[in-house]
Scaffold this active site. Structure first.
Site, PDB file in Angstrom:
ATOM      1  N   ALA A  78       3.223  -1.670 -17.953  1.00 23.81           N
ATOM      2  CA  ALA A  78       1.890  -1.233 -17.522  1.00 23.81           C
ATOM      3  C   ALA A  78       1.559   0.127 -18.113  1.00 23.81           C
ATOM      4  CB  ALA A  78       1.816  -1.182 -15.996  1.00 23.81           C
ATOM      5  N   ASP A  79       2.522   1.043 -18.084  1.00 26.91           N
ATOM      6  CA  ASP A  79       2.322   2.356 -18.691  1.00 26.91           C
ATOM      7  C   ASP A  79       2.072   2.240 -20.191  1.00 26.91           C
ATOM      8  OD1 ASP A  79       2.737   4.491 -16.630  1.00 26.91           O
ATOM      9  OD2 ASP A  79       4.606   3.419 -16.351  1.00 26.91           O
ATOM     10  N   LEU A  80       2.915   1.466 -20.859  1.00 31.73           N
ATOM     11  CA  LEU A  80       2.817   1.364 -22.310  1.00 31.73           C
ATOM     12  C   LEU A  80       1.501   0.735 -22.744  1.00 31.73           C
ATOM     13  CD1 LEU A  80       6.483   0.199 -22.949  1.00 31.73           C
ATOM     14  CD2 LEU A  80       5.539   2.456 -23.426  1.00 31.73           C
ATOM     15  N   SER A 131      -1.354   0.560 -21.008  1.00 34.26           N
ATOM     16  CA  SER A 131      -2.506   1.420 -20.711  1.00 34.26           C
ATOM     17  C   SER A 131      -2.589   2.550 -21.728  1.00 34.26           C
ATOM     18  CB  SER A 131      -2.434   1.955 -19.283  1.00 34.26           C
ATOM     19  OG  SER A 131      -1.258   2.701 -19.064  1.00 34.26           O
ATOM     20  N   GLY A 132      -1.441   3.049 -22.191  1.00 31.21           N
ATOM     21  CA  GLY A 132      -1.464   4.041 -23.254  1.00 31.21           C
ATOM     22  C   GLY A 132      -2.024   3.487 -24.546  1.00 31.21           C
TER      23      GLY A 132
END
Length: 402
Positions: free
Chosen positions: A180-182, A184-185
């Site tokens: 999710a972090d990757l 969204s980045g």
């Protein structure tokens, strides 16, 4: 755009200045993508402790009195670091000077945090109307649950990804990286590049917003339309594709291999190679094979039981059938194909010396594919405040017109 006296890596974003106010992973991953492309990225960190990920571990490496987090090393290459207390007059003054010269700001605070520090989007655009602001939140900047803290595994569950991942519907599993972090980045970097292109036409900056929730919903792909159009609720089903068969992980005599039989032509070839009847009624089309997956899996298991993995992969390759092994990460970073793509880079770290990092995933070539123009000069993730004095000196020279 930024100018200074340091030698900087060339790339499509050479000359752009990015002020990175983000921490943890989503924002830092986005800003690292920009740094890989040649932008000057100045990472603003809290004095004393720095980015949260500097404390995430083990593993830590380096001397006992100056241990470095490998987590931090994963998402901060090609950046500079300055420590600023944004609750102090000095810290806010330095940030204002940076914002006046910046092209991009990246932040992933909870909604309202920057406003309370005096750096709302309105305040930043009043300082610099051409600024492009990338804001990444957990659940979105508005809506009934916008104030919730956004952490990757929580969002993997909330956005439905865990319900699709695992051995079966009663075994929800997280993806093995903070996806999710990757994502969204990555979406954020994509959006702000579009905003920079629009700025070329209008001269005006704007705000780009995305979230961990939006990024995961954005990659539901065929599983999303299965729910919204077909009215079905997808479930986890292990290492086999829900819409294509045979496509997945199969055991053989001494291990396992993966196959992807994604067309009727490939199916006919596969069946002939392994003594299966391609015209058998329950396997006649892909739709039939998906509906009768268990009998097909059993037949393939019987056929593969006579092979060790290496000769089986060789047989599949000779027949032109897509197949592969499951590699451990140490195998991945020793694989000559990975090395040929520049996916492992060496950098000189201020504390650790020479270290190897996963490399940028993009390559660039000249017109007509005549020559590679990919930047191969990289800098190590910075230690806390490594460039603080240099950045302050540069800002002072800029103010004085030197």
């Amino acid at each position: 755009m930024s100018t200074d006296t340091q030698t900087r890596a060339r790339g499509p974003l050479e000359g752009y200045l990015v002020v990175d106010l983000s921490r943890a992973l989503a924002g830092p991953h986005a800003s690292m993508m920009l740094a890989d492309l040649g932008a000057r990225v100045i990472k603003v960190e809290n004095p004393g402790v720095g980015d949260d990920t500097r404390g995430w571990g083990p593993p830590f490496v380096g001397p006992d009195d100056n241990l470095q987090s490998t987590y931090f090393l994963s998402c901060n290459r090609n950046k500079e670091s300055i420590a600023l207390d944004l609750k102090s007059d000095d810290g806010r003054a330095v940030l204002r000077d940076l914002l006046l010269r910046a092209d991009v700001v990246v932040e992933n605070f909870r909604p309202g945090v920057l406003d309370r520090l005096g750096f709302s989007p309105e305040a930043m655009h009043e300082l610099n109307p051409s600024l492009v602001i990338l804001s990444i939140t957990g659940f979105g900047h508005d809506g009934p649950e916008s104030s919730r803290s956004g952490y990757d595994q929580i969002l993997q569950g909330e956005a439905g990804l865990m319900s699709l991942t695992g051995s079966g519907p009663d075994d929800p599993q997280r993806v093995g990286v903070p996806i999710a972090d990757l994502l969204s980045g990555m979406y954020g970097a994509f959006g702000l590049l579009a905003a920079l292109l629009q700025r070329e036409r209008t001269g005006e900056g704007q705000i780009v917003r995305t979230s961990l929730l939006a990024a995961l919903v954005g990659v539901h792909a065929f599983q999303g339309t299965r729910a919204t159009v077909a009215g079905e609720v997808p479930e986890a089903q292990g290492n086999h594709h829900p819409s294509i068969a045979p496509y997945g992980l199969f055991a053989c005599r001494d291990g396992s291999v993966q196959i992807s039989i994604g067309s009727e032509k490939l199916w006919a070839t596969f069946a002939a190679e392994f003594g299966l009847d391609p015209a058998r009624a329950e396997w006649a089309t892909n739709a039939h094979r998906v509906r009768n997956r268990e009998s097909l899996k059993a037949a393939i298991a019987d056929a593969f039981a006579h092979f060790d993995a290496v000769p089986l992969l060789q047989k599949l390759a000779k027949a032109g059938l897509p197949a592969g092994k499951v590699r451990s990460l140490d195998e991945v970073y020793q694989w000559d194909q990975v090395l040929s793509q520049g996916l492992l880079i060496d950098v000189e770290h201020d504390v650790l010396g020479k270290i190897s990092l996963p490399g940028p995933p993009l390559r660039f070539f000249g017109r007509a594919d005549t020559a590679e123009t990919t930047n191969t000069t990289h800098s190590a993730p910075p230690v806390l405040n490594q460039h603080g004095t240099e950045i302050r000196d540069w800002l002072n020279r800029a103010v004085e017109g030197i």
